[in-house]
Motif scaffolding. Structure first.
Motif, mmCIF file in Angstrom:
data_model
loop_
_atom_site.group_PDB
_atom_site.id
_atom_site.type_symbol
_atom_site.label_atom_id
_atom_site.label_comp_id
_atom_site.label_asym_id
_atom_site.label_seq_id
_atom_site.Cartn_x
_atom_site.Cartn_y
_atom_site.Cartn_z
ATOM 1 N N HIS A 40 32.582 43.256 57.201
ATOM 2 C CA HIS A 40 31.717 43.471 58.359
ATOM 3 C C HIS A 40 31.923 44.829 59.028
ATOM 4 C CE1 HIS A 40 30.263 39.368 58.143
ATOM 5 N NE2 HIS A 40 31.500 38.924 58.142
ATOM 6 N N ASN A 41 33.011 45.535 58.651
ATOM 7 C CA ASN A 41 33.311 46.792 59.351
ATOM 8 C C ASN A 41 33.592 47.963 58.408
ATOM 9 O OD1 ASN A 41 35.842 46.143 58.377
ATOM 10 N ND2 ASN A 41 36.587 45.374 60.347
ATOM 11 N N GLY A 42 33.401 47.782 57.113
ATOM 12 C CA GLY A 42 33.617 48.876 56.172
ATOM 13 C C GLY A 42 35.050 49.074 55.758
ATOM 14 N N LYS A 43 35.911 48.080 56.019
ATOM 15 C CA LYS A 43 37.327 48.215 55.681
ATOM 16 C C LYS A 43 37.762 47.268 54.572
ATOM 17 C CE LYS A 43 38.627 49.834 60.289
ATOM 18 N NZ LYS A 43 39.501 49.616 61.474
ATOM 19 N N GLY A 44 36.786 46.633 53.924
ATOM 20 C CA GLY A 44 37.118 45.724 52.833
ATOM 21 C C GLY A 44 36.755 44.294 53.181
ATOM 22 N N PRO A 45 36.694 43.429 52.160
ATOM 23 C CA PRO A 45 36.284 42.033 52.391
ATOM 24 C C PRO A 45 37.332 41.238 53.168
ATOM 25 C CG PRO A 45 36.948 42.362 50.108
ATOM 26 C CD PRO A 45 36.931 43.718 50.748
ATOM 27 N N LYS A 65 24.243 38.454 60.394
ATOM 28 C CA LYS A 65 25.451 39.279 60.359
ATOM 29 C C LYS A 65 25.195 40.711 59.887
ATOM 30 C CE LYS A 65 28.715 36.306 61.546
ATOM 31 N NZ LYS A 65 29.641 36.538 62.692
ATOM 32 N N ALA A 66 24.189 40.922 59.023
ATOM 33 C CA ALA A 66 23.941 42.242 58.425
ATOM 34 C C ALA A 66 25.255 42.894 58.002
ATOM 35 C CB ALA A 66 23.204 43.142 59.411
ATOM 36 N N PRO A 67 25.979 42.282 57.058
ATOM 37 C CA PRO A 67 27.324 42.764 56.703
ATOM 38 C C PRO A 67 27.305 44.145 56.072
ATOM 39 C CG PRO A 67 26.555 41.185 55.099
ATOM 40 C CD PRO A 67 25.549 41.166 56.207
ATOM 41 N N PHE A 68 28.439 44.797 56.183
ATOM 42 C CA PHE A 68 28.613 46.088 55.529
ATOM 43 C C PHE A 68 28.581 45.906 54.014
ATOM 44 C CE2 PHE A 68 30.914 49.851 54.066
ATOM 45 C CZ PHE A 68 30.386 50.835 54.881
ATOM 46 N N HIS A 292 24.935 48.131 49.301
ATOM 47 C CA HIS A 292 26.186 48.890 49.211
ATOM 48 C C HIS A 292 26.116 49.936 50.317
ATOM 49 C CE1 HIS A 292 29.549 51.231 47.990
ATOM 50 N NE2 HIS A 292 29.647 50.720 46.769
ATOM 51 N N SER A 293 26.701 49.607 51.459
ATOM 52 C CA SER A 293 26.497 50.424 52.653
ATOM 53 C C SER A 293 27.193 51.774 52.605
ATOM 54 C CB SER A 293 26.958 49.650 53.898
ATOM 55 O OG SER A 293 26.164 48.499 54.080
ATOM 56 N N LYS A 294 28.202 51.933 51.755
ATOM 57 C CA LYS A 294 28.885 53.224 51.675
ATOM 58 C C LYS A 294 27.976 54.303 51.108
ATOM 59 C CE LYS A 294 33.710 51.755 51.380
ATOM 60 N NZ LYS A 294 34.952 51.779 50.569
ATOM 61 N N VAL A 295 27.041 53.891 50.255
ATOM 62 C CA VAL A 295 26.144 54.865 49.619
ATOM 63 C C VAL A 295 24.672 54.564 49.890
ATOM 64 C CG1 VAL A 295 27.723 55.583 47.791
ATOM 65 C CG2 VAL A 295 26.296 53.556 47.465
ATOM 66 N N SER A 296 24.403 53.526 50.702
ATOM 67 C CA SER A 296 23.024 53.156 51.058
ATOM 68 C C SER A 296 22.157 52.905 49.826
ATOM 69 C CB SER A 296 22.380 54.236 51.935
ATOM 70 O OG SER A 296 23.035 54.334 53.174
#
Length: 324
Positions: A40-45, A65-68, A292-296
């Motif tokens: 949820h915050n970009g720090k891992g599951p 939730k729109a998770p990361f 994949h939110s790190k690379v959109s």
């Protein structure tokens, strides 16, 4: 493109673009037997052991939730909430473009070139899995920065780590053939694991991958046992391989240095695939259809691996609206 998605963009994706229709059938089948995990915050599951009884409950969760990042287990459990009573697990090959040891691009993340190279690699792996081992329940998923080969043949799903490791080494070309002379034919001899056979004489696989690696060297790779002088000579004499003149290539490189080269390339072949993922019976992977939110980029099943272009098919609408 390839920049991080904001919370607003994630919400837009899951509320306006994501659909349960994008979930592959192999995921929907026995959905309630799989564990879900979320970042949820970009720090891992960090939100694990989730269970969904159907697609609608998953839909509500993702929209709210729109998770990361969203993940699903490769394993099937009778009690996935506690990861208890393991039944079977998909067999996975994970190829990440940013981790390819011999890359034809110079980017520091992922780009169109290395994503194309990753697709070349997984196409070769799938061909070997199908043609040599007779596996056919194979699904290819674009993960956002590479590809997941997800194998659901029962003989692999119910197998343990030993068989998974042997298949990995065979398909990857991770061992140098014992013969000094590469034989293009597959041997009829095989290892047998619980009615599943692995051909032994895989020298053609190794030779093809060795040639591919040599032809894709750019000269600045840092590979064990390949010093700058040997690297320079490999590039200088690799034109022999255009006509498969291995004898001339080996002569100009020298027998001892050629041995060093083949041993180094066996390790390169293995490192192209994340071996830990392949032998892990309880792994979680990115959920196909998720962001994949790190690379959109969208994680999605590849329907046609010969024509698939992630920069055309896996780009969310919000990226297009950025004007990048």
């Amino acid at each position: 493109m390839f920049s991080k998605a904001t919370l607003k963009e994630r919400r837009q994706y899951y509320r306006e673009e994501w659909s349960t229709k994008d979930l592959p059938d192999f995921i929907l089948k026995d959905l309630k037997k799989r564990e879900f995990g979320f970042d949820h915050n970009g720090k891992g599951p960090n939100d694990r052991y989730k269970v969904f009884r159907g697609r609608e409950s998953l839909k509500k969760f993702l929209r709210y939730k729109a998770p990361f990042a969203a993940y699903i287990s490769v394993a099937f459990y009778n009690n996935p909430r506690r990861r208890e009573d393991w039944q079977k697990a998909e067999y996975i090959f994970d190829v990440d473009a940013k981790d390819i040891p011999i890359r034809t691009c110079q980017c520091d993340g992922v780009c169109e070139v290395c994503l194309g190279q990753a697709l070349e690699i997984v196409n070769s792996l799938i061909d070997t899995l199908q043609d040599d081992l007779g596996l056919n329940n194979i699904h290819l998923v674009y993960s956002g920065r590479g590809y997941h080969i997800r194998i659901l043949d029962e003989e692999m799903m119910t197998s343990g780590s030993e068989l998974r490791s042997e298949v990995l080494k065979y398909v990857a070309g991770a061992e140098v053939p014992k013969s000094n002379f590469f034989n293009p034919d597959i041997s009829n001899k095989s290892f047998n694991f619980e009615h599943f056979s692995i051909p032994v004489g895989y020298s053609k696989i190794f030779t093809d991958k060795l040639k591919y690696n040599i032809q894709h060297l750019v000269g600045n790779e840092e590979l064990d046992e390949i010093n700058p002088k040997l690297m320079k000579d490999i590039i200088k004499y690799r034109h022999h391989l255009d006509n498969d003149n291995w004898g001339y290539f080996k002569r100009d490189i020298g027998p001892r240095r050629y041995k060093n080269l083949t041993e180094a390339m066996a390790r390169v072949n293995l490192s192209t695939i994340d071996a830990k993922v392949s032998i892990d019976l309880k792994r979680i992977l990115r959920l196909p259809s998720s962001l994949h939110s790190k690379v959109s980029m969208k994680c999605m099943e590849v329907k046609n691996r010969e024509t698939f272009d992630p920069l055309q098919e896996a780009v969310p609408k919000f990226v297009e609206e950025r004007g990048e």
